[in-house]
Design a protein around this motif. Sequence first.
Motif, PDB file in Angstrom:
ATOM      1  N   ILE A   1     -11.699 -57.155  -1.743  1.00 12.55           N
ATOM      2  CA  ILE A   1     -12.313 -57.133  -3.061  1.00 12.55           C
ATOM      3  C   ILE A   1     -12.821 -55.724  -3.308  1.00 12.55           C
ATOM      4  O   ILE A   1     -13.418 -55.110  -2.416  1.00 12.55           O
ATOM      5  N   THR A   2     -12.550 -55.212  -4.479  1.00 11.17           N
ATOM      6  CA  THR A   2     -12.970 -53.839  -4.731  1.00 11.17           C
ATOM      7  C   THR A   2     -13.242 -53.621  -6.218  1.00 11.17           C
ATOM      8  O   THR A   2     -12.754 -54.362  -7.075  1.00 11.17           O
ATOM      9  N   HIS A   3     -14.032 -52.610  -6.494  1.00 10.87           N
ATOM     10  CA  HIS A   3     -14.237 -52.173  -7.878  1.00 10.87           C
ATOM     11  C   HIS A   3     -13.418 -50.927  -8.157  1.00 10.87           C
ATOM     12  O   HIS A   3     -13.426 -50.404  -9.267  1.00 10.87           O
ATOM     13  N   SER A   4     -12.744 -50.450  -7.108  1.00 12.23           N
ATOM     14  CA  SER A   4     -12.106 -49.145  -7.218  1.00 12.23           C
ATOM     15  C   SER A   4     -10.601 -49.267  -7.475  1.00 12.23           C
ATOM     16  O   SER A   4      -9.873 -49.878  -6.694  1.00 12.23           O
ATOM     17  N   ASP A   5     -10.146 -48.666  -8.578  1.00 15.28           N
ATOM     18  CA  ASP A   5      -8.701 -48.672  -8.877  1.00 15.28           C
ATOM     19  C   ASP A   5      -7.947 -47.934  -7.784  1.00 15.28           C
ATOM     20  O   ASP A   5      -6.812 -48.271  -7.465  1.00 15.28           O
ATOM     21  N   TYR A   6      -8.609 -46.910  -7.193  1.00 15.84           N
ATOM     22  CA  TYR A   6      -7.966 -46.140  -6.126  1.00 15.84           C
ATOM     23  C   TYR A   6      -7.730 -47.028  -4.899  1.00 15.84           C
ATOM     24  O   TYR A   6      -6.619 -47.082  -4.365  1.00 15.84           O
ATOM     25  N   VAL A   7      -8.767 -47.756  -4.467  1.00 15.91           N
ATOM     26  CA  VAL A   7      -8.631 -48.656  -3.311  1.00 15.91           C
ATOM     27  C   VAL A   7      -7.541 -49.694  -3.612  1.00 15.91           C
ATOM     28  O   VAL A   7      -6.668 -49.961  -2.788  1.00 15.91           O
ATOM     29  N   ALA A   8      -7.569 -50.238  -4.833  1.00 17.70           N
ATOM     30  CA  ALA A   8      -6.576 -51.256  -5.203  1.00 17.70           C
ATOM     31  C   ALA A   8      -5.160 -50.685  -5.149  1.00 17.70           C
ATOM     32  O   ALA A   8      -4.228 -51.358  -4.706  1.00 17.70           O
ATOM     33  N   SER A   9      -5.017 -49.420  -5.549  1.00 18.06           N
ATOM     34  CA  SER A   9      -3.671 -48.824  -5.605  1.00 18.06           C
ATOM     35  C   SER A   9      -3.057 -48.674  -4.207  1.00 18.06           C
ATOM     36  O   SER A   9      -1.841 -48.549  -4.076  1.00 18.06           O
ATOM     37  N   LEU A  10      -3.888 -48.689  -3.164  1.00 18.10           N
ATOM     38  CA  LEU A  10      -3.373 -48.542  -1.806  1.00 18.10           C
ATOM     39  C   LEU A  10      -2.839 -49.858  -1.244  1.00 18.10           C
ATOM     40  O   LEU A  10      -2.164 -49.878  -0.222  1.00 18.10           O
ATOM     41  N   SER A  11      -3.152 -50.971  -1.895  1.00 18.27           N
ATOM     42  CA  SER A  11      -2.695 -52.261  -1.366  1.00 18.27           C
ATOM     43  C   SER A  11      -1.321 -52.607  -1.943  1.00 18.27           C
ATOM     44  O   SER A  11      -0.880 -52.021  -2.934  1.00 18.27           O
ATOM     45  N   ASP A  12      -0.666 -53.583  -1.298  1.00 17.30           N
ATOM     46  CA  ASP A  12       0.689 -53.947  -1.733  1.00 17.30           C
ATOM     47  C   ASP A  12       0.679 -54.613  -3.108  1.00 17.30           C
ATOM     48  O   ASP A  12       1.615 -54.459  -3.878  1.00 17.30           O
ATOM     49  N   SER A  13      -0.373 -55.387  -3.377  1.00 12.88           N
ATOM     50  CA  SER A  13      -0.437 -56.008  -4.701  1.00 12.88           C
ATOM     51  C   SER A  13      -1.886 -56.160  -5.154  1.00 12.88           C
ATOM     52  O   SER A  13      -2.815 -56.104  -4.337  1.00 12.88           O
TER      53      SER A  13
END
Length: 234
Positions: free
Chosen positions: A207-219
């Motif tokens: 779970i994240t608030h960060s678009d950057y962190v999210a962009s590192l995951s597969d989906s």
Amino acid sequence: MNNCDKKIVIECRNLVKNYKIGTNTLEILKKLNFQAEQGSSISILGASGSGKTTLLNLLGMLEPPTDGELIIDGKNIQQLSAKEKSDYRNNKIGFIFQSYQLLNELNVLENIMLPALLKKSYKLKTVRQNAENLAEKVGLSHRLKHHPSEMSGGEQQRCAIARALINDPEIILADEPTGNLDKDTGNEILALFKQLQSEKSRTIITITHSDYVASLSDSTYILDNGVLYHQRTS
Ligand SMILES: Nc1ncnc2c1ncn2[C@@H]1O[C@H](COP(=O)(O)OP(=O)(O)O)[C@@H](O)[C@H]1O
Ligand SMILES: [Mg+2]
């Protein structure tokens, strides 16, 4: 492994979570459907109060769903006894709490070791060595004797991460795991997650608030008003 062979490790079918406050029923998760493949990394974004932590608590079997089905590693978790659930949770799932949930009576090393000491059999020396290795991985080797109240938020977060990894979990559920870390330390933790994912095909839901962190995951998924929307898969 091609896509057809990928095992589904977590599946939610029409998952519902309501809370009752007085005579009101709060509908937090509304017939949510979701699947996570083994070895995938998934980020969940969403506004504060949208139900992200509630969803993670359900996936981690910390709270029961109000309705619907939750299937983890092929097992319908509602059919497990309390004891089976807690064994399963301790052995298979590494949970990184948003509020850390460290025990202040224990020092860093002891906090990291604790989930391994709850198992039926263990070798104290091995557990201690593993805990020291994990402390090093998260950059806490110089704080082993500190207690949580003697550490910064970021240090407590890193301790919580190491503790979640001590039983070598197949599934890692992380509630804003880098929320309190500076950019460099956060990047080190995210690199560690990538390594954990690739070395043993672990499944990581963050779970994240960060678009950057999210962009590192597969989906990426977005939770909005109790409904989960798929945003992207790389
Ligand atoms: N134990 C609880 N009892 C009643 N309401 C709760 C409880 N836990 C969470 N909520 C409510 O559920 C909603 C979602 O909370 P939460 O899952 O913590 O959101 P998020 O993690 O997305 O910020 C919030 O409105 C919160 O007040
Ligand atoms: Mg939350």
